[in-house]
Design a protein around this motif. Structure first.
Motif, PDB file in Angstrom:
ATOM      1  N   ALA A  62       1.020  -0.907   0.005  1.00 36.64           N
ATOM      2  CA  ALA A  62       0.108   0.046  -0.361  1.00 36.64           C
ATOM      3  C   ALA A  62       0.881   1.250  -0.242  1.00 36.64           C
ATOM      4  O   ALA A  62       0.652   1.738   0.954  1.00 36.64           O
ATOM      5  CB  ALA A  62      -0.757  -0.535   1.175  1.00 36.64           C
ATOM      6  N   PRO A  63       1.875   1.656  -1.241  1.00 33.38           N
ATOM      7  CA  PRO A  63       2.800   2.581  -1.441  1.00 33.38           C
ATOM      8  C   PRO A  63       2.196   4.049  -1.568  1.00 33.38           C
ATOM      9  O   PRO A  63       0.208   3.920  -1.599  1.00 33.38           O
ATOM     10  CB  PRO A  63       3.693   2.276  -2.260  1.00 33.38           C
ATOM     11  N   THR A  64       2.298   4.583  -1.134  1.00 31.33           N
ATOM     12  CA  THR A  64       1.694   6.768  -1.442  1.00 31.33           C
ATOM     13  C   THR A  64       1.491   6.506  -2.673  1.00 31.33           C
ATOM     14  O   THR A  64       3.131   6.832  -3.344  1.00 31.33           O
ATOM     15  CB  THR A  64       2.820   7.169  -0.512  1.00 31.33           C
ATOM     16  N   VAL A  65       0.234   6.808  -3.202  1.00 31.04           N
ATOM     17  CA  VAL A  65       0.199   7.511  -4.992  1.00 31.04           C
ATOM     18  C   VAL A  65       0.379   8.908  -4.466  1.00 31.04           C
ATOM     19  O   VAL A  65      -1.041   8.948  -3.705  1.00 31.04           O
ATOM     20  CB  VAL A  65      -0.941   6.788  -5.281  1.00 31.04           C
ATOM     21  N   LEU A  66       0.752   9.635  -5.841  1.00 33.63           N
ATOM     22  CA  LEU A  66       0.559  10.835  -6.096  1.00 33.63           C
ATOM     23  C   LEU A  66      -0.150  10.142  -7.645  1.00 33.63           C
ATOM     24  O   LEU A  66       0.106   9.351  -8.163  1.00 33.63           O
ATOM     25  CB  LEU A  66       1.899  11.818  -6.199  1.00 33.63           C
ATOM     26  N   HIS A  67      -1.178  11.666  -7.875  1.00 34.64           N
ATOM     27  CA  HIS A  67      -1.580  11.668  -9.070  1.00 34.64           C
ATOM     28  C   HIS A  67      -1.450  12.890 -10.284  1.00 34.64           C
ATOM     29  O   HIS A  67      -1.541  13.647  -8.744  1.00 34.64           O
ATOM     30  CB  HIS A  67      -3.407  11.522  -9.011  1.00 34.64           C
ATOM     31  N   GLY A  68      -1.280  12.400 -10.994  1.00 36.10           N
ATOM     32  CA  GLY A  68      -0.655  13.653 -11.652  1.00 36.10           C
ATOM     33  C   GLY A  68      -0.081  13.210 -13.473  1.00 36.10           C
ATOM     34  O   GLY A  68      -0.238  12.133 -13.168  1.00 36.10           O
ATOM     35  N   ASP A  69      -0.488  14.080 -14.420  1.00 37.98           N
ATOM     36  CA  ASP A  69      -0.212  13.853 -15.663  1.00 37.98           C
ATOM     37  C   ASP A  69       1.490  13.288 -15.506  1.00 37.98           C
ATOM     38  O   ASP A  69       2.337  13.566 -15.053  1.00 37.98           O
ATOM     39  CB  ASP A  69      -0.165  14.721 -16.701  1.00 37.98           C
ATOM     40  N   TYR A  70       2.010  12.683 -17.016  1.00 31.22           N
ATOM     41  CA  TYR A  70       2.991  11.570 -16.588  1.00 31.22           C
ATOM     42  C   TYR A  70       3.897  12.483 -17.547  1.00 31.22           C
ATOM     43  O   TYR A  70       5.839  12.570 -16.942  1.00 31.22           O
ATOM     44  CB  TYR A  70       3.124  10.465 -17.873  1.00 31.22           C
ATOM     45  N   LEU A  71       3.939  14.011 -17.298  1.00 28.59           N
ATOM     46  CA  LEU A  71       4.970  14.449 -17.528  1.00 28.59           C
ATOM     47  C   LEU A  71       5.713  15.512 -16.234  1.00 28.59           C
ATOM     48  O   LEU A  71       6.588  15.909 -15.538  1.00 28.59           O
ATOM     49  CB  LEU A  71       4.812  15.636 -19.000  1.00 28.59           C
ATOM     50  N   THR A  72       4.502  15.807 -15.668  1.00 25.99           N
ATOM     51  CA  THR A  72       5.106  15.842 -14.165  1.00 25.99           C
ATOM     52  C   THR A  72       5.482  15.023 -13.633  1.00 25.99           C
ATOM     53  O   THR A  72       6.328  15.443 -12.650  1.00 25.99           O
ATOM     54  CB  THR A  72       4.164  16.187 -13.579  1.00 25.99           C
ATOM     55  N   ALA A  73       5.327  13.986 -14.182  1.00 28.41           N
ATOM     56  CA  ALA A  73       6.002  12.794 -12.783  1.00 28.41           C
ATOM     57  C   ALA A  73       7.316  12.200 -13.530  1.00 28.41           C
ATOM     58  O   ALA A  73       8.462  12.289 -12.228  1.00 28.41           O
ATOM     59  CB  ALA A  73       4.833  11.273 -13.755  1.00 28.41           C
TER      60      ALA A  73
END
Length: 317
Positions: free
Chosen positions: A223-234
């Motif tokens: 259950a790792p921490t998940v960030l949501h965003g586009d893959y350019l930001t990633a």
């Protein structure tokens, strides 16, 4: 009687000319016919739309309200017809065209280049969208001819009835991108457990992406921490060591980022070429396959994966 655009057009003509006689001439019908039509429209709406005076026809209060709604519809229909005719003329004048859709892929550039060489007289357009479902809907409604899409394992796409499919690769593994100084970057293959303490970046707007990753985490008991965003930001967060992210195995090498396969390939997608019924996609598929092989050869780690798995896409040109 149901109101149609022709009825609204008649109301606008009467209001513009102020006369049943002049409106009939504009519309190319007889005055008795237009008078009968107006009476039927008024009977349908339940009240008079024009007051008949010696000087002509004047809209009533209800008539003005109806006209205010009717004019944009009549103008919009006229614009639609005009634009459609212009588009049809352009198609006839320009010759064949190919409208391509694609979810984000490292293969797009090489595919387009090959298609332009293979089909020099064809007008080729491209639309890239994060949503495979949106692209498939566009094929079904005639907006696109073909789309190269990926289907996240465990999250099947609902392909509209009648569309034709060809599988480019039944199972493409998803690799992991991480900072160059990440502890796992020194290993040729990374275990999922080694990334359990990292923040993971995922784009929730990509069909099936989050669901697929969540399924893999659940099966591994993580259950790792998940960030949501586009893959350019990633990508910008990955190089700074702030996150790790799934990536395509065809991703090219970077000095500031390490790209590694996961052991046992728990994350995967299926690659599909979907087209409208009856379309001859032989050349389109052939150039896509060649472009994919070319991209795979440039990504040494992925090319080795294809060789290990005896994929026909690992063949040399």
């Amino acid at each position: 009687m149901e109101l149609e655009v022709r009825h609204l057009r008649a109301l606008c003509a009467i209001a513009d000319t102020g006369s049943l006689h002049q409106a009939a001439r504009r519309l190319g019908v007889s005055q008795p016919s237009l008078t009968t039509q107006l009476r039927r429209i008024e009977n349908t709406l339940g009240a008079e739309l024009f007051s008949r005076e010696r000087t002509g026809c004047r809209p009533t209060l209800l008539g003005r309200a109806v006209l205010s709604r009717a004019r944009p519809l009549v103008d919009g229909m006229a614009a639609l017809v005009s634009d459609a005719k212009a588009e049809a003329d352009a198609v006839r004048a320009s010759g064949p065209r190919l409208r391509i859709g694609c979810t984000a892929s490292r293969v797009i550039g090489g595919w387009l280049r090959r298609l332009r060489l293979r089909l020099p007289d064809t007008d080729i357009s491209l639309r890239v969208d994060v949503s495979a479902r949106a692209l498939l809907r566009d094929i079904a409604t005639g907006g696109l001819d073909v789309a190269f899409v990926h289907e996240v394992e465990g999250c099947p796409l609902a392909v509209p009835d009648g569309l034709e499919q060809r599988v480019l690769l039944d199972r493409e593994p998803q690799f992991i991108s991480m900072a160059r100084d990440h502890p796992a970057a020194d290993r040729p293959v990374v275990d999922l457990i080694d990334l359990a303490g990292d923040r993971w970046m995922v784009d929730p707007t990509v069909d099936g992406e989050w669901d697929g990753l969540s399924r893999v985490f659940g099966e591994a008991g993580l259950a790792p921490t998940v960030l949501h965003g586009d893959y350019l930001t990633a990508a910008s967060l990955v190089v700074l060591g702030e996150a790790v992210a799934p990536c395509q195995p065809t991703s090219g090498p970077r000095d500031d980022m390490a790209i590694r396969p996961l052991r046992d390939d728990p994350l995967a997608v299926r690659l599909l070429l979907v087209s409208r019924p009856g379309a001859d996609m032989g050349a389109v598929y052939g150039e896509l396959e060649a472009a994919y092989c070319e991209a795979a050869r440039r990504a040494a780690g992925y090319h080795q994966w294809l060789l290990r798995n005896r994929s026909p896409l690992a063949r040399t040109p």
